[in-house]
Design a protein around this motif. Structure first.
Motif, PDB file in Angstrom:
ATOM      1  N   VAL A 150       0.836  -1.206   0.000  1.00  0.00           N
ATOM      2  CA  VAL A 150       0.000   0.000   0.000  1.00  0.00           C
ATOM      3  C   VAL A 150       0.869   1.253   0.000  1.00  0.00           C
ATOM      4  N   GLY A 151       1.954   1.224   0.775  1.00  0.00           N
ATOM      5  CA  GLY A 151       2.851   2.374   0.824  1.00  0.00           C
ATOM      6  C   GLY A 151       3.505   2.652  -0.523  1.00  0.00           C
ATOM      7  N   GLU A 152       3.892   1.573  -1.211  1.00  0.00           N
ATOM      8  CA  GLU A 152       4.500   1.761  -2.527  1.00  0.00           C
ATOM      9  C   GLU A 152       3.502   2.367  -3.505  1.00  0.00           C
ATOM     10  N   GLU A 153       2.235   1.903  -3.427  1.00  0.00           N
ATOM     11  CA  GLU A 153       1.227   2.461  -4.324  1.00  0.00           C
ATOM     12  C   GLU A 153       0.942   3.921  -3.982  1.00  0.00           C
ATOM     13  N   ARG A 154       0.882   4.244  -2.707  1.00  0.00           N
ATOM     14  CA  ARG A 154       0.681   5.642  -2.314  1.00  0.00           C
ATOM     15  C   ARG A 154       1.850   6.511  -2.768  1.00  0.00           C
ATOM     16  N   GLU A 155       3.035   5.973  -2.625  1.00  0.00           N
ATOM     17  CA  GLU A 155       4.213   6.730  -3.047  1.00  0.00           C
ATOM     18  C   GLU A 155       4.168   6.999  -4.556  1.00  0.00           C
ATOM     19  N   ARG A 156       3.723   6.012  -5.318  1.00  0.00           N
ATOM     20  CA  ARG A 156       3.622   6.211  -6.764  1.00  0.00           C
ATOM     21  C   ARG A 156       2.602   7.295  -7.102  1.00  0.00           C
ATOM     22  N   VAL A 157       1.423   7.236  -6.430  1.00  0.00           N
ATOM     23  CA  VAL A 157       0.392   8.248  -6.687  1.00  0.00           C
ATOM     24  C   VAL A 157       0.871   9.612  -6.243  1.00  0.00           C
ATOM     25  N   ALA A 158       1.521   9.686  -5.057  1.00  0.00           N
ATOM     26  CA  ALA A 158       2.026  10.969  -4.573  1.00  0.00           C
ATOM     27  C   ALA A 158       3.088  11.536  -5.513  1.00  0.00           C
ATOM     28  N   ARG A 159       3.925  10.677  -6.044  1.00  0.00           N
ATOM     29  CA  ARG A 159       4.970  11.131  -6.983  1.00  0.00           C
ATOM     30  C   ARG A 159       4.355  11.664  -8.261  1.00  0.00           C
ATOM     31  N   ASP A 160       3.324  10.967  -8.754  1.00  0.00           N
ATOM     32  CA  ASP A 160       2.646  11.449  -9.961  1.00  0.00           C
ATOM     33  C   ASP A 160       1.975  12.796  -9.718  1.00  0.00           C
ATOM     34  N   LEU A 161       1.333  12.941  -8.531  1.00  0.00           N
ATOM     35  CA  LEU A 161       0.699  14.225  -8.213  1.00  0.00           C
ATOM     36  C   LEU A 161       1.737  15.343  -8.121  1.00  0.00           C
ATOM     37  N   HIS A 162       2.862  15.015  -7.495  1.00  0.00           N
ATOM     38  CA  HIS A 162       3.895  16.044  -7.325  1.00  0.00           C
ATOM     39  C   HIS A 162       4.519  16.424  -8.661  1.00  0.00           C
ATOM     40  N   ASP A 163       4.866  15.422  -9.454  1.00  0.00           N
ATOM     41  CA  ASP A 163       5.584  15.701 -10.701  1.00  0.00           C
ATOM     42  C   ASP A 163       4.669  16.253 -11.785  1.00  0.00           C
ATOM     43  N   ASP A 164       3.405  15.880 -11.769  1.00  0.00           N
ATOM     44  CA  ASP A 164       2.496  16.289 -12.839  1.00  0.00           C
ATOM     45  C   ASP A 164       1.604  17.446 -12.402  1.00  0.00           C
ATOM     46  N   VAL A 165       0.680  17.149 -11.484  1.00  0.00           N
ATOM     47  CA  VAL A 165      -0.269  18.185 -11.067  1.00  0.00           C
ATOM     48  C   VAL A 165       0.446  19.317 -10.358  1.00  0.00           C
ATOM     49  N   GLY A 166       1.383  18.983  -9.462  1.00  0.00           N
ATOM     50  CA  GLY A 166       2.097  20.026  -8.736  1.00  0.00           C
ATOM     51  C   GLY A 166       2.884  20.930  -9.651  1.00  0.00           C
ATOM     52  N   GLU A 173      -2.487  22.991  -0.554  1.00  0.00           N
ATOM     53  CA  GLU A 173      -3.370  21.876  -0.203  1.00  0.00           C
ATOM     54  C   GLU A 173      -2.891  20.577  -0.848  1.00  0.00           C
ATOM     55  N   LEU A 174      -2.433  20.676  -2.073  1.00  0.00           N
ATOM     56  CA  LEU A 174      -1.900  19.493  -2.746  1.00  0.00           C
ATOM     57  C   LEU A 174      -0.667  18.974  -2.023  1.00  0.00           C
ATOM     58  N   ARG A 175       0.201  19.895  -1.579  1.00  0.00           N
ATOM     59  CA  ARG A 175       1.392  19.482  -0.844  1.00  0.00           C
ATOM     60  C   ARG A 175       1.005  18.757   0.442  1.00  0.00           C
ATOM     61  N   SER A 176      -0.039  19.229   1.137  1.00  0.00           N
ATOM     62  CA  SER A 176      -0.485  18.564   2.365  1.00  0.00           C
ATOM     63  C   SER A 176      -1.026  17.173   2.077  1.00  0.00           C
ATOM     64  N   VAL A 177      -1.770  17.058   0.988  1.00  0.00           N
ATOM     65  CA  VAL A 177      -2.307  15.735   0.628  1.00  0.00           C
ATOM     66  C   VAL A 177      -1.173  14.774   0.316  1.00  0.00           C
ATOM     67  N   ILE A 178      -0.168  15.259  -0.396  1.00  0.00           N
ATOM     68  CA  ILE A 178       0.979  14.405  -0.716  1.00  0.00           C
ATOM     69  C   ILE A 178       1.692  13.963   0.547  1.00  0.00           C
ATOM     70  N   TYR A 179       1.859  14.885   1.529  1.00  0.00           N
ATOM     71  CA  TYR A 179       2.498  14.518   2.792  1.00  0.00           C
ATOM     72  C   TYR A 179       1.674  13.467   3.535  1.00  0.00           C
ATOM     73  N   SER A 180       0.340  13.617   3.484  1.00  0.00           N
ATOM     74  CA  SER A 180      -0.507  12.643   4.187  1.00  0.00           C
ATOM     75  C   SER A 180      -0.409  11.266   3.558  1.00  0.00           C
ATOM     76  N   MET A 181      -0.171  11.210   2.266  1.00  0.00           N
ATOM     77  CA  MET A 181      -0.024   9.914   1.603  1.00  0.00           C
ATOM     78  C   MET A 181       1.309   9.277   1.913  1.00  0.00           C
ATOM     79  N   ARG A 182       2.288  10.076   2.258  1.00  0.00           N
ATOM     80  CA  ARG A 182       3.599   9.546   2.640  1.00  0.00           C
ATOM     81  C   ARG A 182       3.640   9.451   4.157  1.00  0.00           C
ATOM     82  N   ALA A 183       3.044   8.377   4.674  1.00  0.00           N
ATOM     83  CA  ALA A 183       2.924   8.225   6.130  1.00  0.00           C
ATOM     84  C   ALA A 183       4.294   8.225   6.780  1.00  0.00           C
TER      85      ALA A 183
END
Length: 625
Positions: free
Chosen positions: A430-446, A470-480
């Motif tokens: 689950v952590g790896e999948e969250r990290e992948r989604v967070a990375r995509d959000l950071h690199d693309d949407v961010g 707000e996006l940065r906070s969501v990304i931090y929350s996904m990286r427990a």
């Protein structure tokens, strides 16, 4: 009594006839012969049951007196010694008249029989009185002395022939003592429901009683009702009383009691089943006045069609009520359903579900899995990830720990290790999948929002920056566990400085205390950040101050924030309730804290404080350090 007197007279005549050197005998065929009388009886001719009864009586006396010698201050030991004296008197007297070769003088026979009856009554009195004091005293008034007094009086009346029959003088008092012992056993059982050691002792006591009593009834009492001669088994039957005596000695000495507990239901069922069958036969023969052959057939029908089905139903119901161990599948599910629960806490919760102990304490290092203190405590060895533990009072004191609990503990270790390993792999996935989604959000949407913020001006640019925050906070929350509290405060300060510069406000930032070094959970980071950000947004949006002061007080367990700024509006009590205020109160409440506003001269102060989530694993390691 008259029939017994005639028996004694016949014994006297036979004994007198044997006093001569020769004895004239008339055979069934009518022939007369003279027999030589040997007035000396060799030891080898004495029946073995004579020595058995003497041994039973002697051992009973020795055991009873020995227990009393070491437990002289306990009333139970005193009355237990009385049972030893009674057994010795009864067995020794019975050994003489039950193994006589032909006859005894009537006077001597009468005295020996009186000694036997007195011993039987003393044994009954002592046995019943023991139950009044063991394992706990049932009343303040002297039950034991009253019982002994009553039975001694009955023995005296019997010796003086002031009772109409032996039924009244011996059998009825013994039966009454048996019934009273049942009532006392029930009271003791209820008294010991929260005392595991006392309950185990009582179980041993009742096992000894039911085992010996049911066999004695089956061998001696039931055959008499069918008109059978039990003279041949009377001597061996005293061995049953010795078994009771030995078992009670073990129980009162509290030796190895908890080893019986796992066999208790089986022992009680076997003994109770045998006794119930005997009672059915007795009822049919005695109360219904049926013949032996008819009673046998009816008893077989009653036992086969009624008793055994009822016993099976009661047994299965008892098994269902005793299934107090949760299924291993349910244990695994409970572990997997709490992915954030530390291993130490999950292990303790699993032990709580399996054994329901009164409490769980840390144990000394170096211990092995073992049951100690007669089953009161179970020690659990430490491993790489979990400290040593001690479980006290199994099932909250309803029973003792026993050997099969150690087997269950070994199974729990294996299941827990497998479930924990699976949970760790699941969390890792689950952590790896969250990290992948967070990375995509950071690199693309961010990246796209950042570019947009540079292209826009004014209020549009501010909204884009808020969305980016707000996006940065969501990304931090996904990286427990991605940020410590110190790093989080640094992020807050950077954001606050940027936003104050955009609003042409001067900011003062002060932090007191030492933040805890542990990384914070993602959900906690997001909730704290949203609370801080919304307070800052309200200050900049509604008050448009020229300056803002932020003071943060932090400790290992709490976080408090004070935001002060210039203000010329109404009192907080006059504010109209809106969604923003509701959201702030809701966020603070969800974090277990509160938020307050106060008006000071030309300023508004917003205070909020929340407890910090404690890492249970770190707390337990510190507690055991």
């Amino acid at each position: 009594m008259r029939e017994f007197d005639r028996f004694l007279q016949r014994q006297t005549r036979l004994y007198d006839a044997l006093a001569d050197s020769t004895l004239g005998l008339r055979l069934i065929s009518g022939e007369s012969v003279d027999a030589v009388v040997n007035n000396r009886r060799p030891l080898g001719d004495i029946h073995w049951s004579f020595w058995l009864q003497l041994a039973c009586g002697g051992l009973g006396l020795i055991i009873g007196v020995a227990v009393w010698a070491f437990r002289q201050t306990e009333m139970a030991a005193s009355y237990y010694a009385l049972t030893g004296i009674g057994l010795w008197l009864s067995a020794s007297a019975a050994a003489i008249y039950s193994t006589r070769e032909l006859a005894l003088p009537g006077t001597l026979f009468n005295v020996i029989h009186a000694v036997n009856s007195t011993g039987t009554l003393l044994f009954t009195a002592g046995f019943t009185a023991t139950l009044a004091y063991y394992p706990a005293r049932l009343a303040d008034w002297p039950i034991g002395r009253i019982l002994v007094g009553v039975y001694v009086t009955v023995a005296a009346l019997l010796a003086l022939r002031w009772v109409p029959s032996f039924d009244v003088g011996v059998r009825v008092p013994v039966l009454a003592g048996f019934v009273l012992a049942i009532a006392l056993a029930i009271l003791q059982w209820r008294r010991a429901r929260l005392d595991p050691v006392g309950r185990a002792a009582l179980r041993w006591f009742l096992f000894s009683w039911f085992f010996g009593s049911s066999l004695f009834v089956a061998l001696v009492f039931i055959p008499v009702l069918f008109g059978l001669d039990v003279g041949a088994v009377q001597g061996p039957a005293f061995a049953l009383l010795l078994i009771i005596h030995l078992s009670l000695a073990i129980g009162i000495s509290r030796y190895g009691l908890f080893r019986l507990e796992q066999h208790w239901s089986r022992i009680l069922t076997i003994a109770g089943s045998g006794l119930a069958i005997c009672l059915v036969d007795v009822t049919l023969v005695w109360l219904l006045d049926l013949g032996t052959a008819l009673a046998l057939g009816v008893s077989l029908a009653v036992v086969g069609w009624l008793y055994f089905p009822f016993r099976q139903w009661a047994w299965e119901k008892g098994l269902r009520s005793n299934r107090r161990r949760p299924a291993l599948v349910r244990m695994v599910t409970s572990i997997l359903s709490r992915p954030d629960e530390p291993a130490d806490q999950a292990w303790s919760r699993l032990l709580q579900q399996a054994f329901s102990p009164g409490d769980i304490r840390s144990g000394p290092q170096g211990i092995t899995d073992a049951i100690v203190d007669d089953g009161l405590r179970m020690q659990i060895a430490a491993d790489v990830e979990r400290p040593a533990l001690e479980l006290n009072l199994c099932d909250r004191g309803a029973r003792l720990f026993r050997r099969d609990d150690l087997w269950l503990l070994a199974d729990l270790r294996d299941v827990f290790a497998a479930a924990l390993g699976y949970r760790e792999r699941l969390i890792e996935g689950v952590g790896e999948e969250r990290e992948r989604v967070a990375r995509d959000l950071h690199d693309d949407v961010g990246a796209r929002l950042l570019t947009l913020s540079y292209r826009l001006q004014g209020e549009d640019a501010e909204q884009v920056r808020q969305a980016l925050g707000e996006l940065r906070s969501v990304i931090y929350s996904m990286r427990a566990g991605a940020l410590s509290l110190a790093d989080l405060l640094g992020e807050w300060r950077a954001e606050a400085v940027d936003r104050c510069e955009m609003a042409d406000a001067v900011i003062e930032w002060v932090v007191y205390g030492e933040p805890p070094p542990q990384a914070r959970a993602g959900g906690e980071i997001l909730a704290l950040t949203r609370l801080f950000r919304e307070v800052l947004t309200n200050a900049l949006k509604h008050a448009a101050p020229s300056w803002i002061s932020v003071t943060i007080q932090v400790s290992q367990t709490h976080l408090a924030c004070r935001v002060e700024h210039a203000y010329e509006g109404p009192e907080p009590a006059e504010w109209r309730a809106n969604i923003g205020l509701h959201n702030l109160r809701y966020r603070a409440d969800q974090l277990g804290g509160d938020i307050q506003w106060s008006r000071e001269p030309q300023t508004l102060v917003t205070r909020w404080a929340v407890p910090l989530q404690i890492d249970e694993a770190d707390a337990m390691r510190e507690a055991h350090a």
